[in-house]
Design an enzyme around this catalytic site. Sequence first.
Site, PDB file in Angstrom:
ATOM      1  N   LYS A  14      58.662  22.746  21.222  1.00 53.62           N
ATOM      2  CA  LYS A  14      59.969  22.441  21.832  1.00 53.62           C
ATOM      3  C   LYS A  14      60.919  21.876  20.783  1.00 53.62           C
ATOM      4  CE  LYS A  14      59.934  24.245  24.659  1.00 53.62           C
ATOM      5  NZ  LYS A  14      58.873  25.028  25.200  1.00 53.62           N
ATOM      6  N   GLU A  39      52.730  22.069  22.390  1.00 50.56           N
ATOM      7  CA  GLU A  39      53.935  22.425  23.143  1.00 50.56           C
ATOM      8  C   GLU A  39      55.099  21.495  22.782  1.00 50.56           C
ATOM      9  OE1 GLU A  39      55.007  24.827  24.627  1.00 50.56           O
ATOM     10  OE2 GLU A  39      56.601  24.134  25.933  1.00 50.56           O
ATOM     11  N   ARG A  92      68.966  36.729  26.332  1.00 53.61           N
ATOM     12  CA  ARG A  92      68.089  37.761  25.759  1.00 53.61           C
ATOM     13  C   ARG A  92      68.433  38.081  24.304  1.00 53.61           C
ATOM     14  NH1 ARG A  92      65.378  40.497  29.823  1.00 53.61           N
ATOM     15  NH2 ARG A  92      64.977  42.209  28.384  1.00 53.61           N
ATOM     16  N   CYS A 106      67.714  41.712  23.695  1.00 54.74           N
ATOM     17  CA  CYS A 106      68.888  42.500  24.039  1.00 54.74           C
ATOM     18  C   CYS A 106      69.003  42.557  25.566  1.00 54.74           C
ATOM     19  CB  CYS A 106      68.865  43.925  23.522  1.00 54.74           C
ATOM     20  SG  CYS A 106      68.778  44.050  21.752  1.00 54.74           S
ATOM     21  N   ASN A 150      68.009  48.581  24.655  1.00 56.09           N
ATOM     22  CA  ASN A 150      67.157  47.417  24.424  1.00 56.09           C
ATOM     23  C   ASN A 150      65.768  47.945  24.098  1.00 56.09           C
ATOM     24  OD1 ASN A 150      65.610  45.057  24.611  1.00 56.09           O
ATOM     25  ND2 ASN A 150      65.496  45.176  26.839  1.00 56.09           N
ATOM     26  N   GLY A 151      65.287  47.693  22.892  1.00 55.62           N
ATOM     27  CA  GLY A 151      63.952  48.173  22.514  1.00 55.62           C
ATOM     28  C   GLY A 151      63.956  48.654  21.082  1.00 55.62           C
TER      29      GLY A 151
HETATM   30  C1  AGP Z   1      59.142  28.919  24.723  1.00 54.70           C
HETATM   31  O1  AGP Z   1      59.921  27.779  24.631  1.00 54.70           O
HETATM   32  C2  AGP Z   1      59.506  29.992  23.835  1.00 54.70           C
HETATM   33  N1  AGP Z   1      60.877  30.313  23.895  1.00 54.70           N
HETATM   34  C3  AGP Z   1      58.542  31.156  23.702  1.00 54.70           C
HETATM   35  O2  AGP Z   1      57.473  30.664  22.949  1.00 54.70           O
HETATM   36  C4  AGP Z   1      57.973  31.834  24.962  1.00 54.70           C
HETATM   37  O3  AGP Z   1      57.134  30.969  25.649  1.00 54.70           O
HETATM   38  C5  AGP Z   1      57.214  33.108  24.539  1.00 54.70           C
HETATM   39  O4  AGP Z   1      58.105  33.999  23.938  1.00 54.70           O
HETATM   40  C6  AGP Z   1      56.504  33.780  25.679  1.00 54.70           C
HETATM   41  O5  AGP Z   1      57.384  34.244  26.646  1.00 54.70           O
HETATM   42  P1  AGP Z   1      56.895  34.688  28.079  1.00 54.70           P
HETATM   43  O6  AGP Z   1      56.294  33.509  28.733  1.00 54.70           O
HETATM   44  O7  AGP Z   1      58.132  35.175  28.764  1.00 54.70           O
HETATM   45  O8  AGP Z   1      55.878  35.777  27.871  1.00 54.70           O
END
Ligand code: AGP
Length: 614
Positions: free
Chosen positions: A491, A487, A27, A2, A101-102
């Site tokens: 992706k 990774e 977000r 959010c 947001n929360g």
């Molecule tokens: C990455 O492509 C993702 N969208 C997600 O896994 C992300 O890395 C994860 O939510 C952690 O976010 P952060 O690095 O902002 O803590």
Amino acid sequence: MCGIVGYIGTRQAYPVIIKGLHRLEYRGYDSAGVALINENGELNVYKAKGKVADLERFASQQDTKGTIGIAHTRWATHGEPNQVNAHPHFSQSEELAIIHNGIIENYALLKQSLIEHGFHFRSQTDTEVLVQLIEFIKKTNGTDLFTAVQLALSQVIGAYAIAVVEKSNPNVLIGARKGSPLVVGIGDDEFFLASDATPIVEYTNQVVYIGDEEIVKLERGKELKIKTISNVEKTPEIKKLEMTLTQLEKGGYPHFMLKEIFEQPKTLSDSMRGRVNIEKNNIALSGFIDNKDKFLNAGRIIITACGTSWHAGLIGKYAIEEFARIPVEVEYSSEFRYRKPVISPNDIVIAISQSGETADTLAAVELAKSKGAFIFGICNVVGSSIPRNTHSGCYTHVGPEIGVASTKAFTAQVTVLTMLALLIGKEKGTLCDEKYLKIVSELGKIPDKITDILSQNDTIAQFAKTFTYAQNFIYLGRGYNYPVALEGALKLKEISYIHAEGYPAAEMKHGPIALISQEMPVVVLAPNAGMYEKVLSNIQEIKARKGKIISIVTQGDTEVKRLSDYTISIPETEECLVPLLAAIPLQLMAYHIAVVKGTDVDQPRNLAKSVTVE
Ligand code: AGP
């Protein structure tokens, strides 16, 4: 999750907050809404299911006048993503409107008690409970809005960043936060409020990061006022924003993700700037220098993170254990925070997070801190919650990452972890000078080598088309490249919605090999550094079962190439640095497959960039 944005000042609020919502759309994008108080004293709320553009279409037929307004883009937690559950939410009398947001964890109890006091609810959200509670307190106690918010929040369990407006008082906008981020921008006779600085940077570079359990009053013609929930007055700490507007635009690229992939030669140089001295072949990290004894005497390092940041952490483990000979554990923050981990005061906890706001990582940091561990943060967003809650750390300095799929943040996290591992190793004497100098010199060449890989973009785009039919993918790697396989698979999953699994190549024969058929594309990381011969045998095993092989090899390789259906070559480098190069073609491949499939690359379904709820 959010995004919230607010404005009070002399301009028309609607264009400011709508533009702000577009910047915060990463977000969450389940629904969007605005609340504006016009000059006739009417409080207008407009909401739409879907994206900010859907809201704009709807609002274009409405009265959007007013110099005070709040707006919200939602990632649904409580209540399905429909128009009724979209924010802002009115209070019963429609005198107040709130965005949030929360998560309000005790909303059910509060709701029950409000129903007993005659309140009716229109939505299934926890947020509506909060605005009703504020109204109830305001009426029963006869307080102003600021005090009513303060008293209401003292009854709330959970996380929040909120903004509230009051129909009969268009001169005041109230904001508050606990656990979810909130930034205030200070302009001339105007204030901005947002989940991060991106909606603000266009108008002012003077910002105040609101602290946990703080309430802020933005009042026309008055100074910013901040108090804690327990009524302690706070002096606003004004900071200068370093962000620029161009960093928030696509700059001619069709998607932010592609722009961010292509930025990596520059972002990695930025991550190393002032830290890696190519002439002197040296590394300096102030976060390390200031806490050298702690690092040199650490009994163990625990890395905690989520998603892509967790993958970077795994690469960090390989590097720290190889060079610094300190045992490293890599923990998913969501597991670590709840599984009663053994943490001792001579443990160092490294928290990695692009956003610096991930709820689970923040909670993991707090837990480790309470056990006396030294906490080191590796974050990208300056002033975000995690760096504010750690003892020391190191920013990655890649600028705003807007594509939901993390790319440039990942390579920068790996770079910072590598620098740290090399430094500890050198200072501890566990890494010999010759090797240290060789790797540092090679690190300096990585940006140019990434440029070289990026020149293969068109080729990768071409062969990516071949794989849009696939329902499943396997990614294999060993050693430093095992986390790269994870990774690469992440992706692909998140932006193309193709199921993909990353595996340590040698583990394949313990189960996943059963999946191999001519329908199954297998991406194999087979650079010449590391366990080349062993990976070669793994490739033979796939070939024997007719799997389609896409290999990432070192330039000049012929053996793996011969066995592969498609090959992408990367320049030669040190083994520990291969992930920085090997990640690039995997990012490009996922991107192009998603583009051909026609998915929303920058804002894939169900995801949000910043996961501020657990
Ligand atoms: C990455 O492509 C993702 N969208 C997600 O896994 C992300 O890395 C994860 O939510 C952690 O976010 P952060 O690095 O902002 O803590």
